[in-house]
Design a protein around this motif. Sequence first.
Motif, mmCIF file in Angstrom:
data_model
loop_
_atom_site.group_PDB
_atom_site.id
_atom_site.type_symbol
_atom_site.label_atom_id
_atom_site.label_comp_id
_atom_site.label_asym_id
_atom_site.label_seq_id
_atom_site.Cartn_x
_atom_site.Cartn_y
_atom_site.Cartn_z
ATOM 1 N N LEU A 1 0.828 -1.202 0.000
ATOM 2 C CA LEU A 1 0.000 0.000 0.000
ATOM 3 C C LEU A 1 0.864 1.254 0.000
ATOM 4 O O LEU A 1 0.519 2.260 -0.643
ATOM 5 C CB LEU A 1 -0.913 -0.020 1.227
ATOM 6 C CG LEU A 1 -2.143 0.894 1.211
ATOM 7 C CD1 LEU A 1 -2.968 0.681 -0.040
ATOM 8 C CD2 LEU A 1 -2.993 0.635 2.458
ATOM 9 N N GLY A 2 2.016 1.191 0.667
ATOM 10 C CA GLY A 2 2.924 2.332 0.660
ATOM 11 C C GLY A 2 3.410 2.672 -0.735
ATOM 12 O O GLY A 2 3.554 3.851 -1.096
ATOM 13 N N ALA A 3 3.660 1.645 -1.554
ATOM 14 C CA ALA A 3 4.100 1.893 -2.930
ATOM 15 C C ALA A 3 3.011 2.587 -3.737
ATOM 16 O O ALA A 3 3.286 3.506 -4.523
ATOM 17 C CB ALA A 3 4.498 0.572 -3.584
ATOM 18 N N LEU A 4 1.750 2.167 -3.543
ATOM 19 C CA LEU A 4 0.648 2.829 -4.240
ATOM 20 C C LEU A 4 0.482 4.269 -3.769
ATOM 21 O O LEU A 4 0.290 5.193 -4.565
ATOM 22 C CB LEU A 4 -0.660 2.079 -3.986
ATOM 23 C CG LEU A 4 -1.025 0.896 -4.869
ATOM 24 C CD1 LEU A 4 -2.392 0.363 -4.469
ATOM 25 C CD2 LEU A 4 -1.017 1.273 -6.335
ATOM 26 N N MET A 5 0.552 4.472 -2.456
ATOM 27 C CA MET A 5 0.337 5.809 -1.881
ATOM 28 C C MET A 5 1.389 6.811 -2.341
ATOM 29 O O MET A 5 1.101 7.997 -2.500
ATOM 30 C CB MET A 5 0.341 5.721 -0.357
ATOM 31 C CG MET A 5 -0.897 5.090 0.222
ATOM 32 S SD MET A 5 -2.344 6.130 -0.055
ATOM 33 C CE MET A 5 -3.394 5.532 1.264
ATOM 34 N N ALA A 6 2.619 6.334 -2.549
ATOM 35 C CA ALA A 6 3.685 7.250 -2.953
ATOM 36 C C ALA A 6 3.362 7.939 -4.271
ATOM 37 O O ALA A 6 3.800 9.070 -4.516
ATOM 38 C CB ALA A 6 5.007 6.487 -3.065
ATOM 39 N N ALA B 1 -7.597 6.711 -6.952
ATOM 40 C CA ALA B 1 -8.250 6.627 -8.258
ATOM 41 C C ALA B 1 -7.333 7.061 -9.399
ATOM 42 O O ALA B 1 -7.249 6.399 -10.435
ATOM 43 C CB ALA B 1 -9.520 7.470 -8.265
ATOM 44 N N ALA B 2 -6.649 8.173 -9.224
ATOM 45 C CA ALA B 2 -5.824 8.695 -10.323
ATOM 46 C C ALA B 2 -4.657 7.768 -10.643
ATOM 47 O O ALA B 2 -4.367 7.477 -11.806
ATOM 48 C CB ALA B 2 -5.315 10.095 -9.982
ATOM 49 N N THR B 3 -3.976 7.283 -9.615
ATOM 50 C CA THR B 3 -2.842 6.387 -9.878
ATOM 51 C C THR B 3 -3.318 5.041 -10.403
ATOM 52 O O THR B 3 -2.653 4.416 -11.235
ATOM 53 C CB THR B 3 -1.965 6.233 -8.620
ATOM 54 O OG1 THR B 3 -0.738 5.625 -8.992
ATOM 55 C CG2 THR B 3 -2.623 5.418 -7.542
ATOM 56 N N THR B 4 -4.513 4.583 -9.961
ATOM 57 C CA THR B 4 -5.061 3.340 -10.502
ATOM 58 C C THR B 4 -5.343 3.492 -11.989
ATOM 59 O O THR B 4 -5.083 2.571 -12.780
ATOM 60 C CB THR B 4 -6.339 2.935 -9.752
ATOM 61 O OG1 THR B 4 -6.031 2.718 -8.374
ATOM 62 C CG2 THR B 4 -6.938 1.666 -10.331
ATOM 63 N N GLU C 1 -3.746 5.357 -14.125
ATOM 64 C CA GLU C 1 -2.468 5.288 -14.833
ATOM 65 C C GLU C 1 -1.937 3.860 -14.877
ATOM 66 O O GLU C 1 -1.380 3.420 -15.897
ATOM 67 C CB GLU C 1 -1.460 6.214 -14.166
ATOM 68 C CG GLU C 1 -1.814 7.686 -14.286
ATOM 69 C CD GLU C 1 -0.777 8.622 -13.669
ATOM 70 O OE1 GLU C 1 -0.905 9.842 -13.855
ATOM 71 O OE2 GLU C 1 0.154 8.116 -13.000
ATOM 72 N N ILE C 2 -2.089 3.125 -13.781
ATOM 73 C CA ILE C 2 -1.624 1.742 -13.737
ATOM 74 C C ILE C 2 -2.376 0.894 -14.751
ATOM 75 O O ILE C 2 -1.779 0.102 -15.499
ATOM 76 C CB ILE C 2 -1.799 1.171 -12.313
ATOM 77 C CG1 ILE C 2 -0.796 1.818 -11.356
ATOM 78 C CG2 ILE C 2 -1.640 -0.343 -12.303
ATOM 79 C CD1 ILE C 2 -1.072 1.523 -9.895
ATOM 80 N N VAL C 3 -3.692 1.046 -14.813
ATOM 81 C CA VAL C 3 -4.504 0.258 -15.739
ATOM 82 C C VAL C 3 -4.158 0.599 -17.186
ATOM 83 O O VAL C 3 -4.071 -0.284 -18.045
ATOM 84 C CB VAL C 3 -5.995 0.473 -15.442
ATOM 85 C CG1 VAL C 3 -6.862 -0.050 -16.578
ATOM 86 C CG2 VAL C 3 -6.377 -0.198 -14.133
ATOM 87 N N ALA C 4 -3.949 1.887 -17.475
ATOM 88 C CA ALA C 4 -3.584 2.275 -18.844
ATOM 89 C C ALA C 4 -2.252 1.657 -19.250
ATOM 90 O O ALA C 4 -2.092 1.178 -20.381
ATOM 91 C CB ALA C 4 -3.529 3.794 -18.960
ATOM 92 N N ALA C 5 -1.284 1.645 -18.336
ATOM 93 C CA ALA C 5 0.002 1.007 -18.638
ATOM 94 C C ALA C 5 -0.169 -0.490 -18.831
ATOM 95 O O ALA C 5 0.388 -1.090 -19.768
ATOM 96 C CB ALA C 5 0.997 1.282 -17.504
ATOM 97 N N MET C 6 -0.958 -1.109 -17.972
ATOM 98 C CA MET C 6 -1.192 -2.544 -18.050
ATOM 99 C C MET C 6 -1.846 -2.916 -19.385
ATOM 100 O O MET C 6 -1.489 -3.925 -20.001
ATOM 101 C CB MET C 6 -2.074 -2.957 -16.879
ATOM 102 C CG MET C 6 -2.326 -4.425 -16.723
ATOM 103 S SD MET C 6 -3.160 -4.752 -15.129
ATOM 104 C CE MET C 6 -4.679 -3.801 -15.338
ATOM 105 N N ALA C 7 -2.802 -2.103 -19.838
ATOM 106 C CA ALA C 7 -3.499 -2.391 -21.086
ATOM 107 C C ALA C 7 -2.580 -2.302 -22.295
ATOM 108 O O ALA C 7 -2.841 -2.935 -23.330
ATOM 109 C CB ALA C 7 -4.673 -1.426 -21.250
#
Length: 428
Positions: free
Chosen positions: A111-116, A385-388, A390-396
């Motif tokens: 969770l710390g990695a996501l929060m950063a 929400a915002a970082t999620t 970006e993560i999903v766009a990279a994953m796709a």
Amino acid sequence: MQARADVVVAGGGLIGLACALRLRQAGAEVLLVDPEASPPPASFGNAGHLATEQVEPLASPRTLASAPRRLFGFGGPLDFRLTDIGDWGPWALSHVRASDAATFERGRRALGALMAGALPAWRRLAEALGDPGLVREDGHVVVWERWKSMAAGLAAWHGADIGEAKFAALKPDALAAVQERLAQLLAGGARFTGTGQIDDPARLLSRLGGAFAAAGGQRIQARAQGLSVSDGRAVLSLSDGQRLEPGLILVAAGVGSRALMRQAGHSAPLIAERGYHIEAAAPGWGEPPPVVFEDRSVIATRFGQRLRLAGFVEFGRAEAPPDARKWARLERHARELGLPFEGPISRWMGARPTLPDYLPAIGRSARATNLAYAFGHQHLGLTLAATTGEIVAAMAQDAAPPVDLAPFDIDRFARAGYSNSQRKETST
């Protein structure tokens, strides 16, 4: 008319919208499947707090030990609807299993990695929306009404992992500035920096939806009610009769993700963790950042000329009727604190989608090449929400995500032996 898209996003809440927008901005043809929601999704009714200080998962030995004294019947924020024991009972057993020290430590690092990346991602999203004022980075305040609870609270925060956030005890003049707005005498407080607030969650949802449409995204009002897998491919069935097999299906349907993922063969032991708020005009509140009244487990946040008081952690079915006692207690807190509410008070209740270990599920399915998921963000849906997105766009795009997604793999529950059996349920 048959909808066609490279990516279909099931879920029109904040996570689904943020992912849909970032996927469209990355060049994908995106269809957002959004059921008509009344009341509005949990994204609308949150406290607006970007809680980057909440690095430690709530699945922990300390939280588990404190649960009895935090029960609603004893004046606390925690409640379990007895009529819904079939929902929260199995989840609670799984939560106890996930609250051991080793699992907590792994969750804290993940969770710390996501929060950063949370606040930087929000800055980028606000800029992309052309509305940098959506994100306010002036921190928040925590206050206590009793000396004993203040000492315990400050000690707990000093011992907690709060990531890149920082805090310091409120100086007398800063405490006086909060005190002058209240009738209740305060013992002291702490000012947090490195946290933030969304200026207006309703405006945020509107801006996200508008930006998605302006970028050429498609949006239909329908319910994602079936998700099947055959020969390694997923097919999404909608309430309007459509069956969609795009290049990618993203399940971001909040609590409704449980039923969809179960149909695809995944164990997703989500529970509806319901929160309540009251809101009214409060022109006398001024311009303070969010204020947490820790003795009462409530948070007050200003949106324009209105003040919202939010709280409660109620486990049950998402579709169960609201418990009016929660609103009554919030109104009592408002009176006792002396919050400057004027005019009629509006009431709201919504369901947070929460997994037993209090980590979200973000990743790609091992059962279908065209199935991905992003749900279960519990109290941190707004924050992440915002970082999620970006993560999903990279994953796709098969690009390396900014964080290791292994801790958020939905199959962690199957590997740990969590049951996939649930009562019959509806999707979203």
